[in-house]
Write a protein that holds these residues in place. Sequence first.
Motif, PDB file in Angstrom:
ATOM      1  N   PRO A 177       0.812  -1.225   0.000  1.00 42.70           N
ATOM      2  CA  PRO A 177       0.000   0.000   0.000  1.00 42.70           C
ATOM      3  C   PRO A 177       0.842   1.272   0.000  1.00 42.70           C
ATOM      4  O   PRO A 177       0.418   2.303  -0.519  1.00 42.70           O
ATOM      5  N   PHE A 178       2.053   1.191   0.575  1.00 41.84           N
ATOM      6  CA  PHE A 178       2.926   2.366   0.578  1.00 41.84           C
ATOM      7  C   PHE A 178       3.400   2.680  -0.843  1.00 41.84           C
ATOM      8  O   PHE A 178       3.437   3.842  -1.251  1.00 41.84           O
ATOM      9  N   ALA A 179       3.748   1.637  -1.583  1.00 36.39           N
ATOM     10  CA  ALA A 179       4.173   1.835  -2.976  1.00 36.39           C
ATOM     11  C   ALA A 179       3.021   2.396  -3.806  1.00 36.39           C
ATOM     12  O   ALA A 179       3.222   3.267  -4.666  1.00 36.39           O
ATOM     13  N   LEU A 180       1.808   1.905  -3.548  1.00 36.78           N
ATOM     14  CA  LEU A 180       0.637   2.414  -4.259  1.00 36.78           C
ATOM     15  C   LEU A 180       0.481   3.911  -4.014  1.00 36.78           C
ATOM     16  O   LEU A 180       0.252   4.688  -4.957  1.00 36.78           O
ATOM     17  N   LEU A 181       0.653   4.342  -2.756  1.00 38.23           N
ATOM     18  CA  LEU A 181       0.435   5.746  -2.428  1.00 38.23           C
ATOM     19  C   LEU A 181       1.449   6.660  -3.086  1.00 38.23           C
ATOM     20  O   LEU A 181       1.086   7.688  -3.660  1.00 38.23           O
ATOM     21  N   TYR A 182       2.752   6.284  -3.024  1.00 40.92           N
ATOM     22  CA  TYR A 182       3.678   7.231  -3.635  1.00 40.92           C
ATOM     23  C   TYR A 182       3.624   7.188  -5.162  1.00 40.92           C
ATOM     24  O   TYR A 182       3.992   8.166  -5.818  1.00 40.92           O
ATOM     25  N   ASN A 183       3.116   6.109  -5.751  1.00 39.13           N
ATOM     26  CA  ASN A 183       2.880   6.104  -7.202  1.00 39.13           C
ATOM     27  C   ASN A 183       1.689   6.993  -7.569  1.00 39.13           C
ATOM     28  O   ASN A 183       1.732   7.734  -8.563  1.00 39.13           O
ATOM     29  N   VAL A 184       0.628   6.922  -6.758  1.00 34.72           N
ATOM     30  CA  VAL A 184      -0.536   7.784  -6.986  1.00 34.72           C
ATOM     31  C   VAL A 184      -0.150   9.247  -6.822  1.00 34.72           C
ATOM     32  O   VAL A 184      -0.559  10.112  -7.613  1.00 34.72           O
ATOM     33  N   ILE A 185       0.655   9.539  -5.798  1.00 32.59           N
ATOM     34  CA  ILE A 185       1.083  10.917  -5.548  1.00 32.59           C
ATOM     35  C   ILE A 185       1.938  11.430  -6.700  1.00 32.59           C
ATOM     36  O   ILE A 185       1.806  12.587  -7.131  1.00 32.59           O
ATOM     37  N   GLU A 186       2.803  10.579  -7.217  1.00 30.74           N
ATOM     38  CA  GLU A 186       3.642  10.987  -8.351  1.00 30.74           C
ATOM     39  C   GLU A 186       2.787  11.364  -9.559  1.00 30.74           C
ATOM     40  O   GLU A 186       3.030  12.379 -10.231  1.00 30.74           O
ATOM     41  N   LEU A 187       1.759  10.547  -9.839  1.00 27.26           N
ATOM     42  CA  LEU A 187       0.860  10.836 -10.965  1.00 27.26           C
ATOM     43  C   LEU A 187       0.051  12.105 -10.715  1.00 27.26           C
ATOM     44  O   LEU A 187      -0.171  12.906 -11.630  1.00 27.26           O
ATOM     45  N   ALA A 188      -0.393  12.298  -9.472  1.00 25.83           N
ATOM     46  CA  ALA A 188      -1.167  13.498  -9.134  1.00 25.83           C
ATOM     47  C   ALA A 188      -0.326  14.754  -9.327  1.00 25.83           C
ATOM     48  O   ALA A 188      -0.819  15.781  -9.805  1.00 25.83           O
ATOM     49  N   LEU A 189       0.951  14.671  -8.971  1.00 25.25           N
ATOM     50  CA  LEU A 189       1.848  15.821  -9.151  1.00 25.25           C
ATOM     51  C   LEU A 189       2.066  16.113 -10.630  1.00 25.25           C
ATOM     52  O   LEU A 189       2.065  17.270 -11.060  1.00 25.25           O
ATOM     53  N   GLU A 190       2.241  15.060 -11.415  1.00 24.82           N
ATOM     54  CA  GLU A 190       2.458  15.243 -12.853  1.00 24.82           C
ATOM     55  C   GLU A 190       1.244  15.862 -13.531  1.00 24.82           C
ATOM     56  O   GLU A 190       1.380  16.661 -14.464  1.00 24.82           O
ATOM     57  N   ASN A 191       0.044  15.512 -13.037  1.00 27.43           N
ATOM     58  CA  ASN A 191      -1.192  15.993 -13.652  1.00 27.43           C
ATOM     59  C   ASN A 191      -1.755  17.237 -12.965  1.00 27.43           C
ATOM     60  O   ASN A 191      -2.796  17.760 -13.389  1.00 27.43           O
ATOM     61  N   GLY A 192      -1.085  17.686 -11.890  1.00 24.24           N
ATOM     62  CA  GLY A 192      -1.600  18.829 -11.146  1.00 24.24           C
ATOM     63  C   GLY A 192      -2.952  18.553 -10.517  1.00 24.24           C
ATOM     64  O   GLY A 192      -3.787  19.447 -10.382  1.00 24.24           O
ATOM     65  N   ASP A 193      -3.167  17.303 -10.105  1.00 22.97           N
ATOM     66  CA  ASP A 193      -4.468  16.871  -9.566  1.00 22.97           C
ATOM     67  C   ASP A 193      -4.474  17.066  -8.046  1.00 22.97           C
ATOM     68  O   ASP A 193      -4.069  16.198  -7.283  1.00 22.97           O
ATOM     69  N   ASP A 241      10.217   6.158   5.585  1.00 23.96           N
ATOM     70  CA  ASP A 241      10.805   6.162   4.228  1.00 23.96           C
ATOM     71  C   ASP A 241       9.790   6.667   3.204  1.00 23.96           C
ATOM     72  O   ASP A 241      10.125   7.442   2.308  1.00 23.96           O
ATOM     73  N   THR A 242       8.540   6.211   3.349  1.00 25.35           N
ATOM     74  CA  THR A 242       7.489   6.637   2.421  1.00 25.35           C
ATOM     75  C   THR A 242       7.226   8.131   2.557  1.00 25.35           C
ATOM     76  O   THR A 242       7.059   8.831   1.558  1.00 25.35           O
ATOM     77  N   PHE A 243       7.219   8.617   3.789  1.00 27.47           N
ATOM     78  CA  PHE A 243       7.003  10.051   4.001  1.00 27.47           C
ATOM     79  C   PHE A 243       8.114  10.864   3.338  1.00 27.47           C
ATOM     80  O   PHE A 243       7.850  11.899   2.709  1.00 27.47           O
ATOM     81  N   GLU A 244       9.340  10.396   3.474  1.00 20.01           N
ATOM     82  CA  GLU A 244      10.464  11.110   2.865  1.00 20.01           C
ATOM     83  C   GLU A 244      10.349  11.102   1.342  1.00 20.01           C
ATOM     84  O   GLU A 244      10.657  12.089   0.670  1.00 20.01           O
TER      85      GLU A 244
END
Length: 220
Positions: free
Chosen positions: A96-112, A152-155
């Motif tokens: 679930p941690f990997a899922l979250l930082y992948n979702v966050i990365e996509l949200a940042l790229e899309n300005g979501d 680590d995920t927070f960082e």
Amino acid sequence: MIINKTYVPAAGIFCIPLLIYGAILLQIIAIEECNPSLLMEMNLGMNNISRYLNEFKSVDKAAKEKSEKLQFEWPNETPLHSVTSKYNTNVIINDPFALLYNVIELALENGDKITYERAINNYFLLTDLCADHEIVDYNSGSRFAINKQVTDTFEIILTQVVTAKNIPLLSIIIYKTGDFVKEKALRQLQTTAPYDDLIDILVKYAKTALDNNQEFVIYI
């Protein structure tokens, strides 16, 4: 392939609706599999987190046992070579941690902003679930490993938004982290891991930002 032409209309009546249904179903599955909000909802439930923590604990135990077998020093002997971290990096399917930082990365790229804020909220929810879950205990040592996973995920997610230089979204994670730790302070938990580590990471970033004369810093 040879087919009797008299069967074509009957085959068409049978196959065409199936093809239409399959096309609609495929579109629905594609939307669900690509929708970050749905992915978080499906993968961050209590049952999934319990399953993840059980597997995490087993993998962590196996990794530690393997590491101990590779220690060649005699008892009480000072090792003459470099020693790796006592924490193991465990790779687990449906992390679930990997899922979250992948979702966050996509949200940042899309300005979501909406998806980003939901992901940050889910990160703190996941942190609480991991910290309070009975599966994670100090006796087995898995508590230390899961705390490291949390920090680590927070960082990672803080680095993502800092690298993107997205000030509005950076503000979201700063204020939500502050509120999260303040809520823990009401329960006298602000100085316990992993909560105190989150503030330490923010302080470390703020110092680095000041040292590098960056255009924005974190106010804590």
